[in-house]
Design a protein around this motif. Structure first.
Motif, PDB file in Angstrom:
ATOM      1  N   ARG A 157       0.847  -1.198   0.000  1.00  0.00           N
ATOM      2  CA  ARG A 157       0.000   0.000   0.000  1.00  0.00           C
ATOM      3  C   ARG A 157       0.879   1.244   0.000  1.00  0.00           C
ATOM      4  O   ARG A 157       1.722   1.417   0.890  1.00  0.00           O
ATOM      5  CB  ARG A 157      -0.899  -0.004   1.236  1.00  0.00           C
ATOM      6  N   THR A 158       0.696   2.132  -0.969  1.00  0.00           N
ATOM      7  CA  THR A 158       1.476   3.363  -1.028  1.00  0.00           C
ATOM      8  C   THR A 158       1.055   4.309   0.088  1.00  0.00           C
ATOM      9  O   THR A 158      -0.132   4.587   0.272  1.00  0.00           O
ATOM     10  CB  THR A 158       1.288   4.066  -2.384  1.00  0.00           C
ATOM     11  N   LEU A 159       2.040   4.801   0.837  1.00  0.00           N
ATOM     12  CA  LEU A 159       1.801   5.791   1.881  1.00  0.00           C
ATOM     13  C   LEU A 159       2.508   7.113   1.593  1.00  0.00           C
ATOM     14  O   LEU A 159       2.098   8.158   2.102  1.00  0.00           O
ATOM     15  CB  LEU A 159       2.277   5.262   3.240  1.00  0.00           C
ATOM     16  N   LEU A 160       3.538   7.046   0.751  1.00  0.00           N
ATOM     17  CA  LEU A 160       4.390   8.210   0.543  1.00  0.00           C
ATOM     18  C   LEU A 160       4.959   8.167  -0.866  1.00  0.00           C
ATOM     19  O   LEU A 160       5.400   7.122  -1.334  1.00  0.00           O
ATOM     20  CB  LEU A 160       5.541   8.163   1.572  1.00  0.00           C
ATOM     21  N   ALA A 161       4.901   9.299  -1.555  1.00  0.00           N
ATOM     22  CA  ALA A 161       5.539   9.438  -2.856  1.00  0.00           C
ATOM     23  C   ALA A 161       6.539  10.586  -2.760  1.00  0.00           C
ATOM     24  O   ALA A 161       6.203  11.667  -2.270  1.00  0.00           O
ATOM     25  CB  ALA A 161       4.508   9.723  -3.947  1.00  0.00           C
ATOM     26  N   LEU A 162       7.766  10.344  -3.204  1.00  0.00           N
ATOM     27  CA  LEU A 162       8.842  11.329  -3.106  1.00  0.00           C
ATOM     28  C   LEU A 162       9.325  11.710  -4.493  1.00  0.00           C
ATOM     29  O   LEU A 162       9.445  10.849  -5.374  1.00  0.00           O
ATOM     30  CB  LEU A 162      10.020  10.764  -2.302  1.00  0.00           C
ATOM     31  N   ARG A 163       9.616  12.991  -4.656  1.00  0.00           N
ATOM     32  CA  ARG A 163      10.209  13.476  -5.905  1.00  0.00           C
ATOM     33  C   ARG A 163      11.416  14.335  -5.542  1.00  0.00           C
ATOM     34  O   ARG A 163      11.323  15.209  -4.681  1.00  0.00           O
ATOM     35  CB  ARG A 163       9.203  14.304  -6.710  1.00  0.00           C
ATOM     36  N   GLU A 164      12.548  14.057  -6.189  1.00  0.00           N
ATOM     37  CA  GLU A 164      13.789  14.736  -5.848  1.00  0.00           C
ATOM     38  C   GLU A 164      13.880  16.101  -6.533  1.00  0.00           C
ATOM     39  O   GLU A 164      13.665  16.236  -7.734  1.00  0.00           O
ATOM     40  CB  GLU A 164      14.988  13.877  -6.247  1.00  0.00           C
ATOM     41  N   LEU A 165      14.202  17.108  -5.728  1.00  0.00           N
ATOM     42  CA  LEU A 165      14.632  18.420  -6.203  1.00  0.00           C
ATOM     43  C   LEU A 165      16.066  18.577  -5.699  1.00  0.00           C
ATOM     44  O   LEU A 165      16.275  18.983  -4.550  1.00  0.00           O
ATOM     45  CB  LEU A 165      13.752  19.543  -5.645  1.00  0.00           C
ATOM     46  N   PRO A 166      17.057  18.213  -6.498  1.00  0.00           N
ATOM     47  CA  PRO A 166      18.427  18.156  -5.986  1.00  0.00           C
ATOM     48  C   PRO A 166      18.840  19.451  -5.290  1.00  0.00           C
ATOM     49  O   PRO A 166      18.685  20.545  -5.834  1.00  0.00           O
ATOM     50  CB  PRO A 166      19.262  17.910  -7.249  1.00  0.00           C
ATOM     51  N   GLY A 167      19.322  19.297  -4.063  1.00  0.00           N
ATOM     52  CA  GLY A 167      19.809  20.439  -3.302  1.00  0.00           C
ATOM     53  C   GLY A 167      18.737  21.329  -2.725  1.00  0.00           C
ATOM     54  O   GLY A 167      19.041  22.439  -2.261  1.00  0.00           O
ATOM     55  N   ALA A 168      17.476  20.889  -2.710  1.00  0.00           N
ATOM     56  CA  ALA A 168      16.387  21.719  -2.188  1.00  0.00           C
ATOM     57  C   ALA A 168      16.654  22.101  -0.739  1.00  0.00           C
ATOM     58  O   ALA A 168      17.154  21.303   0.063  1.00  0.00           O
ATOM     59  CB  ALA A 168      15.060  20.971  -2.294  1.00  0.00           C
ATOM     60  N   ALA A 169      16.304  23.335  -0.386  1.00  0.00           N
ATOM     61  CA  ALA A 169      16.415  23.789   0.998  1.00  0.00           C
ATOM     62  C   ALA A 169      15.383  23.052   1.850  1.00  0.00           C
ATOM     63  O   ALA A 169      14.371  22.561   1.337  1.00  0.00           O
ATOM     64  CB  ALA A 169      16.172  25.289   1.064  1.00  0.00           C
ATOM     65  N   PRO A 170      15.611  22.964   3.164  1.00  0.00           N
ATOM     66  CA  PRO A 170      14.633  22.290   4.026  1.00  0.00           C
ATOM     67  C   PRO A 170      13.257  22.939   3.941  1.00  0.00           C
ATOM     68  O   PRO A 170      13.135  24.137   3.654  1.00  0.00           O
ATOM     69  CB  PRO A 170      15.235  22.455   5.431  1.00  0.00           C
ATOM     70  N   ALA A 171      12.230  22.158   4.205  1.00  0.00           N
ATOM     71  CA  ALA A 171      10.863  22.668   4.179  1.00  0.00           C
ATOM     72  C   ALA A 171      10.716  23.803   5.188  1.00  0.00           C
ATOM     73  O   ALA A 171      11.082  23.646   6.355  1.00  0.00           O
ATOM     74  CB  ALA A 171       9.889  21.547   4.509  1.00  0.00           C
ATOM     75  N   PRO A 172      10.209  24.961   4.774  1.00  0.00           N
ATOM     76  CA  PRO A 172      10.059  26.089   5.708  1.00  0.00           C
ATOM     77  C   PRO A 172       8.972  25.815   6.732  1.00  0.00           C
ATOM     78  O   PRO A 172       7.983  25.128   6.436  1.00  0.00           O
ATOM     79  CB  PRO A 172       9.686  27.253   4.791  1.00  0.00           C
ATOM     80  N   ARG A 173       9.139  26.338   7.932  1.00  0.00           N
ATOM     81  CA  ARG A 173       8.167  26.113   9.000  1.00  0.00           C
ATOM     82  C   ARG A 173       7.160  27.251   9.127  1.00  0.00           C
ATOM     83  O   ARG A 173       6.282  27.196   9.989  1.00  0.00           O
ATOM     84  CB  ARG A 173       8.902  25.939  10.332  1.00  0.00           C
ATOM     85  N   SER A 174       7.283  28.277   8.304  1.00  0.00           N
ATOM     86  CA  SER A 174       6.405  29.445   8.438  1.00  0.00           C
ATOM     87  C   SER A 174       5.512  29.637   7.224  1.00  0.00           C
ATOM     88  O   SER A 174       4.882  30.687   7.094  1.00  0.00           O
ATOM     89  CB  SER A 174       7.246  30.705   8.662  1.00  0.00           C
ATOM     90  N   SER A 175       5.441  28.648   6.344  1.00  0.00           N
ATOM     91  CA  SER A 175       4.629  28.752   5.139  1.00  0.00           C
ATOM     92  C   SER A 175       3.487  27.751   5.191  1.00  0.00           C
ATOM     93  O   SER A 175       3.619  26.666   5.771  1.00  0.00           O
ATOM     94  CB  SER A 175       5.473  28.468   3.890  1.00  0.00           C
ATOM     95  N   PRO A 176       2.332  28.082   4.594  1.00  0.00           N
ATOM     96  CA  PRO A 176       1.270  27.092   4.481  1.00  0.00           C
ATOM     97  C   PRO A 176       1.776  25.835   3.770  1.00  0.00           C
ATOM     98  O   PRO A 176       2.616  25.906   2.876  1.00  0.00           O
ATOM     99  CB  PRO A 176       0.214  27.816   3.640  1.00  0.00           C
ATOM    100  N   GLY A 177       1.253  24.704   4.178  1.00  0.00           N
ATOM    101  CA  GLY A 177       1.688  23.433   3.605  1.00  0.00           C
ATOM    102  C   GLY A 177       1.616  22.344   4.651  1.00  0.00           C
ATOM    103  O   GLY A 177       0.720  22.323   5.494  1.00  0.00           O
ATOM    104  N   LEU A 178       2.589  21.451   4.640  1.00  0.00           N
ATOM    105  CA  LEU A 178       2.547  20.304   5.539  1.00  0.00           C
ATOM    106  C   LEU A 178       3.037  20.658   6.940  1.00  0.00           C
ATOM    107  O   LEU A 178       4.130  21.199   7.106  1.00  0.00           O
ATOM    108  CB  LEU A 178       3.417  19.170   4.981  1.00  0.00           C
TER     109      LEU A 178
END
Length: 289
Positions: free
Chosen positions: A56-77
């Motif tokens: 059962r799929t729980l997570l799908a990942l797509r690479e953005l090479p060198g992406a900065a960490p997910a910001p904690r002050s923006s709408p999203g996850l």
């Protein structure tokens, strides 16, 4: 004769399916999710991968090479939440994570017991177990939830004798997803008023919605993102949340509500296809039947 209005609420048998995330290094993320959570790689190639449990799929990942960490002050996850079948399963995960030196947050929510961590890109993760529904307390149409400490010795005792870790057990599902939003009023108008979720709990700066009497399928909070702007394009981020409805009729009813309220969405291209809509803060929701 005038057309009948669509059903006012989402179908009570809605379930969460999986989330899509971007990551800075796919190899690093695969190592993390296999080692720490014990997810299985179901498919991989061309900078993307799907992971899950028992096929059962729980997570799908797509690479953005060198992406900065997910910001904690923006709408999203804020976090995605993996629901394990039993309290013993949760105890075995906690014992495993402790052996790896993984730092976990924890909270007894009365309806559930939950532990929290982050992946290497800063995406929030919850692993939890539900208490039996008969133990949930409803007052005035809202379920009582809290943030109490967990009885950790009792949890570990229930896990049984130490044994080799074999990963999250079969039967693990995506229990809920918690989102950052920029405005609670707009979030409630969209998720309850337009999509048709029921509001089941209110906290300062947060709102919880569900269908079918669940304690929450989606959490919505402004704790860090009040009035926040979208995540920068070069950062790791939530791409899409996938939700399942039980049949095409339920999907059609949702499409009807969106048309009635003049909300833009992507029509399913065929029976059993995908309906995709963005919330007021840019989060993409994909509904299938």
């Amino acid at each position: 004769m005038p057309d009948l209005l669509p059903a006012p609420r989402l179908h009570p048998d809605l379930t969460l399916h999986h989330v899509e995330l971007t990551v800075g290094s796919l190899g690093r993320s695969l190592d993390f999710y296999r080692e720490v959570l014990g997810l299985t790689v179901l498919a991989a190639g061309d900078g993307a991968a799907r992971l899950g449990v028992g096929g059962r799929t729980l997570l799908a990942l797509r690479e953005l090479p060198g992406a900065a960490p997910a910001p904690r002050s923006s709408p999203g996850l804020y976090h995605f939440a993996l629901l394990v079948p039993t309290r013993a399963d949760l105890g075995r995960f906690v014992r495993h994570a402790g052996g790896l030196g993984v730092r976990l947050g924890q909270s007894d929510h009365l309806v559930s017991e939950a532990f929290y961590l982050q992946d290497p890109d800063g995406h929030g993760i919850e692993v939890y177990r539900d208490r039996p529904r008969g133990e949930w307390r409803w007052v005035g149409g809202e379920v009582r939830m809290a943030g109490d400490p967990i009885d950790l010795p009792g949890l570990l005792l229930e896990a049984g004798p130490p044994a080799p870790w074999t990963g999250l057990p079969d039967g693990t599902v995506m229990g809920h997803v918690h989102l950052r939003v920029a405005d609670l009023g707009a979030a409630e108008a969209f998720y309850a008023g337009t999509l048709g979720f029921d509001v089941v709990s209110r906290w300062p700066g947060a709102l919880f919605v569900s269908v079918g009497g669940y304690h929450h399928h989606l959490g919505l909070n402004t704790w860090q993102s009040l009035g926040g702007e979208a995540a920068p394009g070069g950062s790791a981020h939530l791409e899409r949340v996938w939700l399942h409805l039980p049949d095409a009729e339920a999907l059609d009813a949702l499409a009807g509500r969106l048309r009635l309220r003049r909300v833009s969405f992507t029509e399913p291209s065929h029976a059993g296809g995908t309906l995709e809509v963005r919330d007021p803060f840019g989060t993409r929701l994909a509904f299938t039947a």
